[in-house]
Design a protein around this motif. Structure first.
Motif, PDB file in Angstrom:
ATOM      1  N   ALA A  12      40.395  19.492  67.209  1.00 59.57           N
ATOM      2  CA  ALA A  12      41.307  18.917  66.213  1.00 59.57           C
ATOM      3  C   ALA A  12      40.655  17.720  65.531  1.00 59.57           C
ATOM      4  O   ALA A  12      40.745  17.568  64.300  1.00 59.57           O
ATOM      5  CB  ALA A  12      42.621  18.507  66.876  1.00 59.57           C
ATOM      6  N   ALA A  13      39.993  16.880  66.297  1.00 55.77           N
ATOM      7  CA  ALA A  13      39.339  15.710  65.710  1.00 55.77           C
ATOM      8  C   ALA A  13      38.251  16.141  64.736  1.00 55.77           C
ATOM      9  O   ALA A  13      38.136  15.594  63.634  1.00 55.77           O
ATOM     10  CB  ALA A  13      38.765  14.819  66.806  1.00 55.77           C
ATOM     11  N   TYR A  14      37.462  17.133  65.129  1.00 53.05           N
ATOM     12  CA  TYR A  14      36.416  17.638  64.231  1.00 53.05           C
ATOM     13  C   TYR A  14      37.034  18.150  62.931  1.00 53.05           C
ATOM     14  O   TYR A  14      36.581  17.798  61.830  1.00 53.05           O
ATOM     15  CB  TYR A  14      35.613  18.748  64.912  1.00 53.05           C
ATOM     16  N   ALA A  15      38.060  18.966  63.050  1.00 53.13           N
ATOM     17  CA  ALA A  15      38.713  19.530  61.858  1.00 53.13           C
ATOM     18  C   ALA A  15      39.278  18.428  60.968  1.00 53.13           C
ATOM     19  O   ALA A  15      39.141  18.478  59.737  1.00 53.13           O
ATOM     20  CB  ALA A  15      39.822  20.500  62.274  1.00 53.13           C
ATOM     21  N   ARG A  16      39.912  17.447  61.562  1.00 50.81           N
ATOM     22  CA  ARG A  16      40.506  16.358  60.783  1.00 50.81           C
ATOM     23  C   ARG A  16      39.410  15.489  60.163  1.00 50.81           C
ATOM     24  O   ARG A  16      39.554  15.028  59.036  1.00 50.81           O
ATOM     25  CB  ARG A  16      41.445  15.504  61.644  1.00 50.81           C
ATOM     26  N   MET A  17      38.325  15.264  60.885  1.00 54.82           N
ATOM     27  CA  MET A  17      37.214  14.484  60.337  1.00 54.82           C
ATOM     28  C   MET A  17      36.598  15.216  59.147  1.00 54.82           C
ATOM     29  O   MET A  17      36.265  14.595  58.145  1.00 54.82           O
ATOM     30  CB  MET A  17      36.155  14.231  61.419  1.00 54.82           C
ATOM     31  N   MET A  27      44.649   8.895  65.464  1.00 53.41           N
ATOM     32  CA  MET A  27      44.860   9.530  66.763  1.00 53.41           C
ATOM     33  C   MET A  27      46.139  10.382  66.724  1.00 53.41           C
ATOM     34  O   MET A  27      46.186  11.458  67.318  1.00 53.41           O
ATOM     35  CB  MET A  27      44.950   8.468  67.855  1.00 53.41           C
ATOM     36  N   ASP A  28      47.172   9.900  66.034  1.00 54.24           N
ATOM     37  CA  ASP A  28      48.422  10.662  65.922  1.00 54.24           C
ATOM     38  C   ASP A  28      48.188  11.988  65.213  1.00 54.24           C
ATOM     39  O   ASP A  28      48.720  13.025  65.619  1.00 54.24           O
ATOM     40  CB  ASP A  28      49.481   9.849  65.176  1.00 54.24           C
ATOM     41  N   ASP A  29      47.404  11.952  64.151  1.00 54.13           N
ATOM     42  CA  ASP A  29      47.100  13.162  63.402  1.00 54.13           C
ATOM     43  C   ASP A  29      46.321  14.155  64.272  1.00 54.13           C
ATOM     44  O   ASP A  29      46.582  15.360  64.246  1.00 54.13           O
ATOM     45  CB  ASP A  29      46.304  12.793  62.149  1.00 54.13           C
ATOM     46  N   VAL A  30      45.387  13.651  65.049  1.00 54.36           N
ATOM     47  CA  VAL A  30      44.621  14.512  65.957  1.00 54.36           C
ATOM     48  C   VAL A  30      45.565  15.148  66.978  1.00 54.36           C
ATOM     49  O   VAL A  30      45.484  16.351  67.242  1.00 54.36           O
ATOM     50  CB  VAL A  30      43.485  13.720  66.657  1.00 54.36           C
ATOM     51  N   ALA A  34      46.210  19.080  67.335  1.00 50.98           N
ATOM     52  CA  ALA A  34      45.858  19.731  68.603  1.00 50.98           C
ATOM     53  C   ALA A  34      47.069  20.329  69.302  1.00 50.98           C
ATOM     54  O   ALA A  34      46.916  21.069  70.276  1.00 50.98           O
ATOM     55  CB  ALA A  34      45.185  18.716  69.536  1.00 50.98           C
ATOM     56  N   GLY A  35      48.269  19.971  68.821  1.00 48.56           N
ATOM     57  CA  GLY A  35      49.487  20.450  69.472  1.00 48.56           C
ATOM     58  C   GLY A  35      49.730  19.781  70.814  1.00 48.56           C
ATOM     59  O   GLY A  35      50.274  20.394  71.733  1.00 48.56           O
TER      60      GLY A  35
END
Length: 182
Positions: A12-17, A27-30, A34-35
């Protein structure tokens, strides 16, 4: 045993980055992506910078795995160094996240890859030391490759794969220890 929540967080972090960059990463967005609950992400990574570092280290490990696969069949240490350098320059320059961040947020990603790059340098140096047998030579190889990735303009431009391979044969292969690569 595989830690699926960690994989989900890093994915999730990779996708958001990739989508939003480092500045707008939260962090909330991650956690949402990530669910997972926010607390799960914060339990793993108390700071955003720790999460970013974990994503970069994972990408480095992925790169080293691809690097290893490409090097296995090469017969000589000189071939391995030349090919390894060319592969490194090509793959790292083409990495989607790195390309995006260097193009849109160089002021954010460059400190991660220079001033704060100790963990990445250590991981790559340790990996190469196991093959080259000399930590100083391994570190030099990593630093040279990183400089060509981050600063492509040069008196010896590496415009393509053949340029990178020829550069490595001229300048890096002679640095190998006499016993070559392990």
């Amino acid at each position: 045993m595989r830690d699926h929540s960690l994989d989900r967080i890093l994915d999730a972090a990779y996708a958001r980055m990739l989508e939003r960059g480092l500045r707008r990463l939260t962090m909330d967005d991650v956690a949402r992506h990530a669910g997972l609950a926010r607390v799960t992400v914060y339990r793993r990574f108390s700071r955003k910078s720790d999460l970013i570092q974990a994503v970069i280290l994972r990408e480095l490990r992925r790169f080293l795995k691809a690097f290893e696969q490409a090097m296995t069949a090469l017969p000589t240490p000189a071939d391995q160094v030349a090919e390894g350098f060319a592969i490194t320059v090509r793959l790292v320059r083409a990495h989607p996240l790195l390309r995006r961040l260097l193009a849109t947020e160089p002021e954010t990603i460059l400190p991660q890859l220079t001033l704060e790059a100790g963990p990445y340098l250590a991981a790559a140096r340790d990996y190469l030391t196991a093959h080259v047998g000399d930590a100083e030579v391994a570190e030099l190889f990593v630093r040279v490759a990183l400089s060509f990735v981050l600063i492509p303009e040069s008196s010896t431009p590496l415009r393509n794969y053949e340029d990178a391979r020829a550069y490595a044969r001229r300048h890096l292969v002679p640095l190998l220890p006499p016993e070559g690569i392990n």
